[in-house]
Design a protein around this motif. Structure first.
Motif, PDB file in Angstrom:
ATOM      1  N   ILE A 233       0.922  -1.115   0.009  1.00  0.00           N
ATOM      2  CA  ILE A 233       0.145   0.069   0.058  1.00  0.00           C
ATOM      3  C   ILE A 233       0.791   1.395   0.051  1.00  0.00           C
ATOM      4  O   ILE A 233       1.835   1.344   1.000  1.00  0.00           O
ATOM      5  N   SER A 243       2.979   0.090   3.370  1.00  0.00           N
ATOM      6  CA  SER A 243       2.650  -0.741   4.208  1.00  0.00           C
ATOM      7  C   SER A 243       2.251  -1.975   3.559  1.00  0.00           C
ATOM      8  O   SER A 243       2.289  -1.927   2.238  1.00  0.00           O
ATOM      9  N   MET A 245      -0.362  -5.512   2.836  1.00  0.00           N
ATOM     10  CA  MET A 245      -1.728  -5.795   3.087  1.00  0.00           C
ATOM     11  C   MET A 245      -1.510  -7.468   2.626  1.00  0.00           C
ATOM     12  O   MET A 245      -1.149  -7.844   1.763  1.00  0.00           O
ATOM     13  N   ILE A 247      -3.592 -10.990   2.254  1.00  0.00           N
ATOM     14  CA  ILE A 247      -4.849 -11.263   2.092  1.00  0.00           C
ATOM     15  C   ILE A 247      -5.090 -13.044   1.835  1.00  0.00           C
ATOM     16  O   ILE A 247      -4.091 -13.562   1.372  1.00  0.00           O
ATOM     17  N   LYS A 261      -8.097  -6.657   9.212  1.00  0.00           N
ATOM     18  CA  LYS A 261      -8.773  -5.192   8.963  1.00  0.00           C
ATOM     19  C   LYS A 261      -9.938  -5.281   8.487  1.00  0.00           C
ATOM     20  O   LYS A 261     -11.203  -4.573   8.729  1.00  0.00           O
ATOM     21  N   LYS A 270      -8.146  -9.632   5.120  1.00  0.00           N
ATOM     22  CA  LYS A 270      -7.272  -8.732   4.936  1.00  0.00           C
ATOM     23  C   LYS A 270      -6.582  -8.562   6.076  1.00  0.00           C
ATOM     24  O   LYS A 270      -7.136  -7.640   7.141  1.00  0.00           O
ATOM     25  N   HIS A 272      -3.472  -5.732   7.739  1.00  0.00           N
ATOM     26  CA  HIS A 272      -2.818  -4.554   7.465  1.00  0.00           C
ATOM     27  C   HIS A 272      -1.706  -4.109   8.318  1.00  0.00           C
ATOM     28  O   HIS A 272      -2.012  -3.920   9.396  1.00  0.00           O
ATOM     29  N   GLN A 274       1.594  -1.830   9.054  1.00  0.00           N
ATOM     30  CA  GLN A 274       2.106  -0.449   8.867  1.00  0.00           C
ATOM     31  C   GLN A 274       3.178  -0.102   9.783  1.00  0.00           C
ATOM     32  O   GLN A 274       3.471  -0.870  10.855  1.00  0.00           O
ATOM     33  N   GLU A 324     -10.553   1.318  -2.100  1.00  0.00           N
ATOM     34  CA  GLU A 324     -10.542  -0.417  -1.570  1.00  0.00           C
ATOM     35  C   GLU A 324     -12.143  -0.624  -0.942  1.00  0.00           C
ATOM     36  O   GLU A 324     -12.537  -1.742  -0.664  1.00  0.00           O
TER      37      GLU A 324
END
Length: 497
Positions: A233, A243, A245, A247, A261, A270, A272, A274, A324
């Motif tokens: 991201i 960051s 992600m 999945i 998230k 998902k 996330h 960061q 998103e």
């Protein structure tokens, strides 16, 4: 009658992790509501390798006493899937299935176990299999050093062996078996509604996260082999570095759901992560392990250089969709009598694509060549005008498409973002479409097609519901016509086969 050949008793070969499974017997494998016994065989799948037993005819309590040895694996397996089939129903789902999770069991506990079966079997008869499972490595203590050396070559830096105390603490934290070891860990934030500071841990079989803020603990892990995609991201104004992600595949990782998230429209969790101190180091490690865990995997994340992290474009990070939170809904689904390779001709820019697009109301149709923009991602641009049947206002469409090969299936995904000009309220929204096309292994020259549509609203309007309904209906009808034309054209070339 067709019989299933057995590969039981085949000796394993190679150097690494050796898995031996003894299939002793089964009990209570009966059909719910039917007295007719099955013709049973078992299939064991581990790290994409498969072993199949012999068939036991007319048996609800089959006796096998067969041994299966899997060729040596570089990585310790995370799970083994067990399926029981009826040989009279070769194309149907298994009548019973189970999972052996090596991370939740000590190997000594697997040496003599009864595994309950879920599925079509009558639960009242308590269906289960008697197994003996042995997993060991032929390299002894060298297995960890060999893995870390291979890992270091993959990411371009030396990975040091962690101390015995550190590995013990890691295993204790996540309740892991003694053969698991830590590769690396990083301080980061887990992004949910509010960012949560903690550490992310990487080992050969899991990604784990742990946080302890004033005694409030958050802990979870999921398996590398359940990872469907890893996306980068780009930085934002609030977060100055990229960051990650992660999945998961559909219906996987449910025990880690509290750390996710979101769940996307495919039912995929998902996660996330960061605010890494060194994003580049974390990214290299995570992509390196994922690649090693999934040989030949089509990776969608590119390693970025430390000096230019902000030049990473959205389309190079896996998804073309920048909105998103847009809800994607299925507007077309079908099984076509062509294979995916033939079907992709409708996205090739050639004569077939121009012909069917024109027949479905797209005038002055033009497309650029597919261009490789990332390791396995191709992109192109399309433009056309609407005829009056498609839009009474006329108008034009400009579309960006990207395609990539599916990771776990024989097929392709195509993502599409469409902007409209000269259409009533056309500047109020963009359209997002995703085509998912995969061959059906049990049926030659047959593929499944699914198309999802989402509307990204750029401005608010009272006409939103009406516009949404019209777009969904019109696009669905157009896709039915489009794929019908393509299927007719392709099958007619093959003599209608």
């Amino acid at each position: 009658m067709e019989t299933k050949s057995s590969d039981h008793g085949v000796k394993a070969h190679g150097d690494g992790w050796l898995l031996t499974v003894a299939l002793i017997e089964g009990t209570g494998i009966l059909s719910a509501g039917s007295s007719k016994p099955f013709d049973l065989y078992a299939v064991f799948t581990c790290n994409t390798k498969r072993k199949t037993s012999s068939i036991k005819f007319h048996a609800s309590d089959p006796k096998w006493n067969e041994i299966f040895e899997f060729d040596a694996m570089d990585d310790p397996p995370s799970r083994m899937d067990v399926a029981i089939h009826d040989s009279n129903q070769l194309d149907e789902a298994p009548i019973g299935h189970a999972e052996v999770n090596f991370l939740k069991s000590n190997l000594s506990d697997l040496m003599d176990i009864w595994v309950p079966l879920d599925g079509k079997c009558d639960p009242a008869s308590n269906p289960k299999l008697h197994l003996r499972i042995f997993l060991n490595n032929s390299r002894g203590t060298e297995v960890v050093l060999n893995y870390l050396a291979k890992m270091g070559n993959e990411v371009g830096k030396k990975i040091n062996l962690r101390s015995a105390q550190t590995n013990l603490a890691f295993r204790k934290l996540f309740n892991l078996p003694p053969e698991e070891f830590l590769i690396d860990d990083f301080t980061c934030h887990l992004k949910r509604k509010m960012p949560l500071q903690g550490r992310v841990f990487f080992s050969p079989r899991i990604i784990g996260f742990y946080s302890n803020i004033f005694g409030h603990k958050t802990k979870f892990f999921f398996l590398w082999e359940d990872v469907d995609d890893i996306q980068v991201i780009p930085p934002t104004l609030s977060i100055g570095s990229p960051s990650l992600m992660v999945i998961l595949r559909k219906d996987r990782g449910s025990e880690a759901k509290h750390g996710a998230k979101a769940t996307d429209h495919h039912g995929r969790l998902k996660f996330h992560f960061q605010s890494f101190v060194s994003f580049n180091d974390a990214h290299r490690i995570i992509m390196g392990i994922w690649k090693m865990r999934s040989p030949g995997q089509e990776q969608k994340g590119e390693v970025i250089e430390e000096s230019e992290p902000k030049e990473l474009q959205a389309e190079e990070c896996g998804s073309l969709f920048t909105h998103e939170d847009v809800k994607m809904s299925e507007i077309f689904s079908s099984v076509l009598s062509v294979d995916v390779e033939s079907l992709m001709e409708m996205f090739s820019g050639g004569q077939l694509e121009h012909k069917v697009m024109q027949k479905t109301g797209c005038l002055d149709y033009s497309s650029t060549e597919w261009e490789l923009v990332s390791r396995n991602i191709f992109k192109r641009q399309i433009s056309y005008k609407f005829d009056k049947a498609l839009s009474r206002y006329g108008g034009e469409a400009s579309t960006t498409q990207q395609k990539y090969a599916l990771v776990n299936q024989d097929g392709w995904a195509i993502e599409e973002v469409m902007t409209l000009q000269g259409v009533l309220l056309g500047d109020y929204f963009n359209l997002q479409l995703k085509y998912h096309m995969a061959n059906i292994p049990s049926k030659p020259n047959t593929c499944s097609v699914q198309v999802l549509l989402g509307i990204a609203w750029l401005k608010s309007t009272k006409q939103q519901k009406k516009i949404t309904k019209n777009i969904m209906s019109n696009t669905s009808n157009r896709l039915k016509e489009l794929f019908s034309l393509v299927e007719k054209d392709l099958t007619s070339r093959n003599g209608g086969s």
